[in-house]
Design an enzyme around this catalytic site. Structure first.
Site, PDB file in Angstrom:
ATOM      1  N   LYS A  13       2.164 -14.365  -1.580  1.00 29.23           N
ATOM      2  CA  LYS A  13       1.767 -14.519  -2.989  1.00 29.23           C
ATOM      3  C   LYS A  13       2.961 -14.537  -3.926  1.00 29.23           C
ATOM      4  O   LYS A  13       3.066 -15.382  -4.800  1.00 29.23           O
ATOM      5  CB  LYS A  13       0.849 -13.366  -3.441  1.00 29.23           C
ATOM      6  CG  LYS A  13      -0.503 -13.325  -2.793  1.00 29.23           C
ATOM      7  CD  LYS A  13      -1.397 -12.281  -3.470  1.00 29.23           C
ATOM      8  CE  LYS A  13      -0.875 -10.858  -3.348  1.00 29.23           C
ATOM      9  NZ  LYS A  13      -0.852 -10.327  -1.981  1.00 29.23           N
ATOM     10  N   ARG A  88      -7.044  -7.103  -8.352  1.00 34.20           N
ATOM     11  CA  ARG A  88      -7.104  -6.579  -6.989  1.00 34.20           C
ATOM     12  C   ARG A  88      -8.511  -6.082  -6.655  1.00 34.20           C
ATOM     13  O   ARG A  88      -8.759  -5.696  -5.526  1.00 34.20           O
ATOM     14  CB  ARG A  88      -6.174  -5.358  -6.856  1.00 34.20           C
ATOM     15  CG  ARG A  88      -4.697  -5.637  -6.625  1.00 34.20           C
ATOM     16  CD  ARG A  88      -4.419  -6.042  -5.222  1.00 34.20           C
ATOM     17  NE  ARG A  88      -3.294  -5.434  -4.539  1.00 34.20           N
ATOM     18  CZ  ARG A  88      -2.007  -5.672  -4.739  1.00 34.20           C
ATOM     19  NH1 ARG A  88      -1.595  -6.445  -5.702  1.00 34.20           N
ATOM     20  NH2 ARG A  88      -1.100  -5.113  -3.967  1.00 34.20           N
ATOM     21  N   ARG A 127      10.372  -7.848   6.175  1.00 37.94           N
ATOM     22  CA  ARG A 127      11.001  -8.300   4.928  1.00 37.94           C
ATOM     23  C   ARG A 127      11.861  -7.202   4.303  1.00 37.94           C
ATOM     24  O   ARG A 127      11.673  -6.011   4.557  1.00 37.94           O
ATOM     25  CB  ARG A 127       9.964  -8.829   3.938  1.00 37.94           C
ATOM     26  CG  ARG A 127       9.217  -7.778   3.152  1.00 37.94           C
ATOM     27  CD  ARG A 127       8.242  -8.428   2.173  1.00 37.94           C
ATOM     28  NE  ARG A 127       7.305  -7.465   1.648  1.00 37.94           N
ATOM     29  CZ  ARG A 127       6.207  -7.792   0.978  1.00 37.94           C
ATOM     30  NH1 ARG A 127       5.890  -9.060   0.762  1.00 37.94           N
ATOM     31  NH2 ARG A 127       5.400  -6.850   0.521  1.00 37.94           N
ATOM     32  N   ARG A 163      11.085  -1.967   1.367  1.00 39.18           N
ATOM     33  CA  ARG A 163      10.244  -1.355   0.338  1.00 39.18           C
ATOM     34  C   ARG A 163       9.559  -0.150   0.939  1.00 39.18           C
ATOM     35  O   ARG A 163       9.097  -0.211   2.078  1.00 39.18           O
ATOM     36  CB  ARG A 163       9.165  -2.373  -0.071  1.00 39.18           C
ATOM     37  CG  ARG A 163       9.354  -2.944  -1.441  1.00 39.18           C
ATOM     38  CD  ARG A 163       8.416  -4.099  -1.663  1.00 39.18           C
ATOM     39  NE  ARG A 163       7.010  -3.706  -1.754  1.00 39.18           N
ATOM     40  CZ  ARG A 163       6.027  -4.545  -2.087  1.00 39.18           C
ATOM     41  NH1 ARG A 163       6.295  -5.803  -2.370  1.00 39.18           N
ATOM     42  NH2 ARG A 163       4.788  -4.137  -2.152  1.00 39.18           N
ATOM     43  N   ARG A 174      -2.743  -0.612   3.086  1.00 44.10           N
ATOM     44  CA  ARG A 174      -2.836  -1.672   2.068  1.00 44.10           C
ATOM     45  C   ARG A 174      -3.786  -2.777   2.534  1.00 44.10           C
ATOM     46  O   ARG A 174      -4.532  -3.335   1.746  1.00 44.10           O
ATOM     47  CB  ARG A 174      -1.440  -2.232   1.765  1.00 44.10           C
ATOM     48  CG  ARG A 174      -0.584  -1.247   0.962  1.00 44.10           C
ATOM     49  CD  ARG A 174       0.884  -1.615   0.971  1.00 44.10           C
ATOM     50  NE  ARG A 174       1.155  -2.903   0.365  1.00 44.10           N
ATOM     51  CZ  ARG A 174       2.267  -3.612   0.578  1.00 44.10           C
ATOM     52  NH1 ARG A 174       3.201  -3.151   1.395  1.00 44.10           N
ATOM     53  NH2 ARG A 174       2.449  -4.760  -0.022  1.00 44.10           N
TER      54      ARG A 174
HETATM   55  P1  AMP Z   1       2.245  -5.679  -4.465  1.00 42.94           P
HETATM   56  O1  AMP Z   1       3.703  -5.883  -4.676  1.00 42.94           O
HETATM   57  O2  AMP Z   1       1.391  -6.656  -5.248  1.00 42.94           O
HETATM   58  O3  AMP Z   1       1.859  -5.636  -3.011  1.00 42.94           O
HETATM   59  O4  AMP Z   1       1.889  -4.253  -5.079  1.00 42.94           O
HETATM   60  C1  AMP Z   1       2.478  -3.067  -4.585  1.00 42.94           C
HETATM   61  C2  AMP Z   1       1.633  -1.865  -4.967  1.00 42.94           C
HETATM   62  O5  AMP Z   1       1.530  -1.780  -6.402  1.00 42.94           O
HETATM   63  C3  AMP Z   1       0.181  -1.915  -4.482  1.00 42.94           C
HETATM   64  O6  AMP Z   1       0.044  -1.464  -3.157  1.00 42.94           O
HETATM   65  C4  AMP Z   1      -0.490  -0.990  -5.487  1.00 42.94           C
HETATM   66  O7  AMP Z   1      -0.224   0.375  -5.208  1.00 42.94           O
HETATM   67  C5  AMP Z   1       0.239  -1.349  -6.778  1.00 42.94           C
HETATM   68  N1  AMP Z   1      -0.454  -2.466  -7.460  1.00 42.94           N
HETATM   69  C6  AMP Z   1       0.023  -3.729  -7.654  1.00 42.94           C
HETATM   70  N2  AMP Z   1      -0.862  -4.479  -8.312  1.00 42.94           N
HETATM   71  C7  AMP Z   1      -1.944  -3.685  -8.536  1.00 42.94           C
HETATM   72  C8  AMP Z   1      -3.218  -3.887  -9.165  1.00 42.94           C
HETATM   73  N3  AMP Z   1      -3.571  -5.082  -9.680  1.00 42.94           N
HETATM   74  N4  AMP Z   1      -4.063  -2.827  -9.236  1.00 42.94           N
HETATM   75  C9  AMP Z   1      -3.726  -1.630  -8.725  1.00 42.94           C
HETATM   76  N5  AMP Z   1      -2.568  -1.384  -8.101  1.00 42.94           N
HETATM   77  C10 AMP Z   1      -1.681  -2.392  -7.995  1.00 42.94           C
END
Ligand code: AMP
Length: 225
Positions: A13, A88, A127, A163, A174
């Site tokens: 994404k 999400r 990654r 990360r 996740r």
């Molecule tokens: P990502 O980089 O999009 O995988 O996001 C990393 C982490 O940030 C996720 O596992 C959540 O803990 C938090 N996060 C990111 N976007 C959201 C969202 N739209 N709603 C809630 N938590 C989020």
């Protein structure tokens, strides 16, 4: 164009959203990146978000929705945006639709990048991100840049790290959260007639081409002349 990028963690994404936004000259808005930046700077938001992120859980909707609403008010979003990692869950999707509807706007495309779960896990656990500039690299990109065994960012020379939430046990959680809360958004956007599905298993260029193609077929997006 107002687009949201769907797909499980590791589907690509971030990479595809960044690229699409660049090609369209509109902002790429990643809630994950906003939270990671807040954590790194040690702000109140960062302190609040970190506990959820470390467990692979979602940050509460009230916090997340408020951040996105405010970001979408910025003048650079007037011509459109590509949202990455938001919404999400259904509550966030409804809140987004309501916020846009108040301005007489709506989502034009929900782009679902489809990859098998095992491929997503493999990509995520291999990654690395730059601790200085935040760039993300897949194993393939590092090999191509001659940095496969190294830990130096090819762009800025910063240190590459994993990360915190890319460790396998957090990744599994996740993916569970994705299945339970995020996957239902596919039906939500399909019902609104804006879902486009793209196989996310190829290389970055190949997937980007496919995204461009399906958007053009719908009269949206990128005009390469
Ligand atoms: P990502 O980089 O999009 O995988 O996001 C990393 C982490 O940030 C996720 O596992 C959540 O803990 C938090 N996060 C990111 N976007 C959201 C969202 N739209 N709603 C809630 N938590 C989020």
């Amino acid at each position: 164009m107002r687009a949201v990028m769907l797909g499980m963690p590791g589907a690509g994404k971030g990479t595809q959203a960044e690229r699409l936004a660049r090609e369209l000259g509109i902002p790429h808005i990643s809630t994950g990146a906003i939270f990671r930046d807040a954590v790194q700077r040690g702000t109140d938001l960062g302190k609040q978000a970190k506990a959820y992120m470390d467990r692979g859980e979602l940050v509460p909707d009230a916090v997340t929705v408020a951040i996105v609403r405010e970001r979408l008010q910025a003048p650079d979003c007037r011509r459109g945006f590509v949202l990455d990692g938001f919404p999400r869950n259904l509550e966030q999707a409804r809140a987004l639709d309501e916020a846009l509807a108040r301005e007489g706007l709506s989502i034009d495309a929900a782009i679902n990048l489809v990859v098998p779960a095992e491929e997503a896990v493999r990509r995520i656990t291999s990654r690395r991100v730059c601790s200085r500039c935040g760039a993300t690299y897949g194993a393939g990109e590092l090999a191509a840049s001659g940095e496969s065994g190294g830990d130096v960012c090819p762009r800025c020379g910063g240190q590459l790290v994993q990360r915190d939430d890319d460790r396998e046990e957090v990744v599994r959680q996740r993916l569970r959260v994705y299945e339970e809360s995020t996957r239902p958004l596919i039906d939500y956007y399909a019902a609104r007639g804006v879902l486009v599905e793209v196989p996310g298993t190829g290389g970055v260029d190949e997937v980007a081409e496919a995204v461009g193609r399906v958007l053009r077929e719908r009269g949206l997006g990128i005009d390469r002349g």
